[in-house]
Design a protein around this motif. Structure first.
Motif, PDB file in Angstrom:
ATOM      1  N   ASP A   1       0.860  -1.186   0.000  1.00 30.28           N
ATOM      2  CA  ASP A   1       0.000   0.000   0.000  1.00 30.28           C
ATOM      3  C   ASP A   1       0.900   1.241   0.000  1.00 30.28           C
ATOM      4  O   ASP A   1       1.999   1.208   0.572  1.00 30.28           O
ATOM      5  CB  ASP A   1      -0.838  -0.073   1.289  1.00 30.28           C
ATOM      6  CG  ASP A   1      -1.592   1.189   1.588  1.00 30.28           C
ATOM      7  OD1 ASP A   1      -2.730   1.302   1.122  1.00 30.28           O
ATOM      8  OD2 ASP A   1      -1.039   2.060   2.294  1.00 30.28           O
ATOM      9  N   PRO A   2       0.456   2.356  -0.642  1.00 36.47           N
ATOM     10  CA  PRO A   2       1.346   3.535  -0.714  1.00 36.47           C
ATOM     11  C   PRO A   2       1.880   4.021   0.632  1.00 36.47           C
ATOM     12  O   PRO A   2       3.060   4.317   0.767  1.00 36.47           O
ATOM     13  CB  PRO A   2       0.456   4.606  -1.353  1.00 36.47           C
ATOM     14  CG  PRO A   2      -0.580   3.851  -2.091  1.00 36.47           C
ATOM     15  CD  PRO A   2      -0.794   2.576  -1.374  1.00 36.47           C
ATOM     16  N   ARG A   3       0.989   4.064   1.649  1.00 38.60           N
ATOM     17  CA  ARG A   3       1.453   4.583   2.946  1.00 38.60           C
ATOM     18  C   ARG A   3       2.486   3.648   3.574  1.00 38.60           C
ATOM     19  O   ARG A   3       3.479   4.098   4.146  1.00 38.60           O
ATOM     20  CB  ARG A   3       0.266   4.793   3.891  1.00 38.60           C
ATOM     21  CG  ARG A   3       0.693   5.351   5.237  1.00 38.60           C
ATOM     22  CD  ARG A   3      -0.453   5.767   6.100  1.00 38.60           C
ATOM     23  NE  ARG A   3      -0.916   7.116   5.775  1.00 38.60           N
ATOM     24  CZ  ARG A   3      -1.778   7.807   6.510  1.00 38.60           C
ATOM     25  NH1 ARG A   3      -2.282   7.278   7.593  1.00 38.60           N
ATOM     26  NH2 ARG A   3      -2.142   9.021   6.164  1.00 38.60           N
TER      27      ARG A   3
ATOM     28  N   ARG B   1      -5.082   9.574   0.632  1.00 38.97           N
ATOM     29  CA  ARG B   1      -6.046  10.265  -0.239  1.00 38.97           C
ATOM     30  C   ARG B   1      -5.535  10.370  -1.669  1.00 38.97           C
ATOM     31  O   ARG B   1      -6.267  10.249  -2.623  1.00 38.97           O
ATOM     32  CB  ARG B   1      -6.342  11.651   0.315  1.00 38.97           C
ATOM     33  CG  ARG B   1      -7.540  11.636   1.256  1.00 38.97           C
ATOM     34  CD  ARG B   1      -7.757  12.979   1.873  1.00 38.97           C
ATOM     35  NE  ARG B   1      -6.704  13.280   2.856  1.00 38.97           N
ATOM     36  CZ  ARG B   1      -6.523  14.476   3.410  1.00 38.97           C
ATOM     37  NH1 ARG B   1      -7.273  15.476   3.050  1.00 38.97           N
ATOM     38  NH2 ARG B   1      -5.568  14.668   4.292  1.00 38.97           N
ATOM     39  N   LEU B   2      -4.219  10.597  -1.790  1.00 35.30           N
ATOM     40  CA  LEU B   2      -3.627  10.848  -3.112  1.00 35.30           C
ATOM     41  C   LEU B   2      -3.649   9.598  -3.992  1.00 35.30           C
ATOM     42  O   LEU B   2      -3.990   9.664  -5.170  1.00 35.30           O
ATOM     43  CB  LEU B   2      -2.186  11.325  -2.904  1.00 35.30           C
ATOM     44  CG  LEU B   2      -1.595  12.252  -3.948  1.00 35.30           C
ATOM     45  CD1 LEU B   2      -2.359  13.559  -3.992  1.00 35.30           C
ATOM     46  CD2 LEU B   2      -0.123  12.527  -3.640  1.00 35.30           C
ATOM     47  N   TRP B   3      -3.289   8.467  -3.411  1.00 32.39           N
ATOM     48  CA  TRP B   3      -3.193   7.229  -4.216  1.00 32.39           C
ATOM     49  C   TRP B   3      -4.264   6.198  -3.835  1.00 32.39           C
ATOM     50  O   TRP B   3      -4.181   5.055  -4.231  1.00 32.39           O
ATOM     51  CB  TRP B   3      -1.787   6.624  -4.071  1.00 32.39           C
ATOM     52  CG  TRP B   3      -0.741   7.495  -4.697  1.00 32.39           C
ATOM     53  CD1 TRP B   3      -0.640   7.818  -6.021  1.00 32.39           C
ATOM     54  CD2 TRP B   3       0.338   8.144  -4.049  1.00 32.39           C
ATOM     55  NE1 TRP B   3       0.427   8.653  -6.220  1.00 32.39           N
ATOM     56  CE2 TRP B   3       1.060   8.863  -5.020  1.00 32.39           C
ATOM     57  CE3 TRP B   3       0.778   8.224  -2.724  1.00 32.39           C
ATOM     58  CZ2 TRP B   3       2.180   9.626  -4.737  1.00 32.39           C
ATOM     59  CZ3 TRP B   3       1.896   8.988  -2.425  1.00 32.39           C
ATOM     60  CH2 TRP B   3       2.583   9.673  -3.427  1.00 32.39           C
ATOM     61  N   ARG B   4      -5.250   6.601  -3.035  1.00 29.94           N
ATOM     62  CA  ARG B   4      -6.368   5.723  -2.621  1.00 29.94           C
ATOM     63  C   ARG B   4      -5.881   4.361  -2.108  1.00 29.94           C
ATOM     64  O   ARG B   4      -6.275   3.316  -2.625  1.00 29.94           O
ATOM     65  CB  ARG B   4      -7.342   5.527  -3.785  1.00 29.94           C
ATOM     66  CG  ARG B   4      -7.956   6.815  -4.262  1.00 29.94           C
ATOM     67  CD  ARG B   4      -8.957   6.575  -5.364  1.00 29.94           C
ATOM     68  NE  ARG B   4      -9.441   7.849  -5.890  1.00 29.94           N
ATOM     69  CZ  ARG B   4     -10.352   8.614  -5.316  1.00 29.94           C
ATOM     70  NH1 ARG B   4     -10.889   8.231  -4.181  1.00 29.94           N
ATOM     71  NH2 ARG B   4     -10.719   9.762  -5.847  1.00 29.94           N
ATOM     72  N   GLY B   5      -5.026   4.425  -1.091  1.00 31.67           N
ATOM     73  CA  GLY B   5      -4.482   3.188  -0.522  1.00 31.67           C
ATOM     74  C   GLY B   5      -5.477   2.508   0.406  1.00 31.67           C
ATOM     75  O   GLY B   5      -6.572   3.019   0.660  1.00 31.67           O
TER      76      GLY B   5
ATOM     77  N   SER C   1      -0.666  10.253   1.333  1.00 33.30           N
ATOM     78  CA  SER C   1      -0.672   9.080   0.442  1.00 33.30           C
ATOM     79  C   SER C   1      -2.022   8.357   0.384  1.00 33.30           C
ATOM     80  O   SER C   1      -2.421   7.858  -0.662  1.00 33.30           O
ATOM     81  CB  SER C   1       0.432   8.105   0.849  1.00 33.30           C
ATOM     82  OG  SER C   1       0.227   7.694   2.165  1.00 33.30           O
TER      83      SER C   1
END
Lengths: 241, 65
Positions: A118-120, A170-174, A168
């Motif tokens: 996941d992005p985060r 919100r930005l990449w919908r992780g 991250s």
């Protein structure tokens, strides 16, 4: 001036900080295990959140202090700033490791997997790696001023990862939940006791962070004093022949 | 997943936190003791050389780390 501030601060930090951090941590543990109710969907495992989130904030604080102190060190070249940066990175790494250890333990029963890219989560691993490289540089470089400057640049650049971790989700919908910024009625902390517990744990982690930072800074100061004394004895020995 | 399993995860997470903190404090304590030893050795070397060596800038062994 700095010495006068230090000598006033030292007894306060030595006596009050450990007692305050221990009391606050015991209160936080009482809140987490006896005061706060279970979350409806996740059950008891959600209680990991109170320490996981505060460990993340403490890590960000450590790396933030390290970046600011490193910038000052690059600008003014004062050893105190370099020492503070190194102490803050070491303490920040402790809390970042706590985040990376507790996250998968929470994820296994909730997501059904220990880890996902996941992005985060990925950005947090990158943050941990950046500051791990910083510590390796300091260990290998020892007293080399050139290496100290390279490490300081790394500490300043590394902090850019923290705002990316924040946005991250919100930005990449992780997949990672954003509990505190969740819109009303879509999750988050439903019971006021949950927010109170989070705040108590926040105070406990802030005090623990300050205490550890103080201990490590004083350790590094003592190490520098010992090295200086060694040099002076060596110089004296050479002068006497 | 049944509730007792989830309690095991909760226990593991908090155990990991306290273990990491304990390791950090033990490492800090070891470094402090090593520095104190080194400082005592240096102070005894200064004392052996007799008067004339200015060690006023040197910290005392009791200094915190």
């Amino acid at each position: 001036m700095a010495l006068a501030i230090r000598s006033r601060l030292a007894p306060l930090a030595d006596r009050i900080l450990p007692a305050a951090a221990t009391t606050a941590m015991l209160t936080a543990l009482w809140c987490v295990f006896l005061y706060v109710p279970n979350e409806r969907m996740q059950g008891a495992v959600q209680r990991i959140f109170y320490f996981h989130v505060n460990a993340a904030w403490s890590a960000f604080l450590g790396f933030g202090i390290a970046a600011a102190a490193s910038a000052l060190f690059l600008w003014r070249g004062r050893i105190e700033h370099d020492r503070l940066a190194q102490a803050a990175v070491e303490v920040g790494m402790l809390f970042c490791t706590m985040v990376l250890a507790t996250g998968p333990i929470w994820a296994r029963p909730i997501w059904g997997t220990w880890w996902t890219w996941d992005p985060r989560l990925t950005m947090t691993v990158i943050l941990w790696t950046i500051y791990a490289v910083y510590l390796v540089l300091r260990m290998v470089g020892r007293d080399d001023p050139e290496i100290a400057r390279y490490a300081a640049v790394l500490a300043v650049v590394g902090i850019l990862d923290v705002p990316l971790i924040m946005v991250s989700v919100r930005l990449w919908r992780g997949m990672h939940p954003s509990v505190l910024t969740a819109p009303e009625g879509t999750g988050g902390l439903q019971d006021p006791r949950m927010m109170r517990t989070l705040l108590v744990a926040f105070v406990a982690f802030a005090l623990l962070f300050l205490w550890l930072l103080w201990l490590r800074y004083e350790g590094l100061r003592l190490r520098d004093d010992v090295r200086e004394l060694e040099l002076r004895i060596g110089a004296r020995h050479e002068a006497r022949g | 997943m049944t509730p007792p399993d989830r309690f095991w995860f909760l226990f593991s997470a908090y155990a990991a936190i306290w273990l990491l903190l304990a390791l950090f404090l033990v490492r800090l304590g070891r470094r402090h003791r090593a520095l104190e030893r080194e400082l005592r050795e240096l102070e005894s070397r200064v004392a052996d050389r007799g008067p004339g060596f200015d060690s006023t800038a040197a910290p005392s062994v009791g200094t915190r780390a």
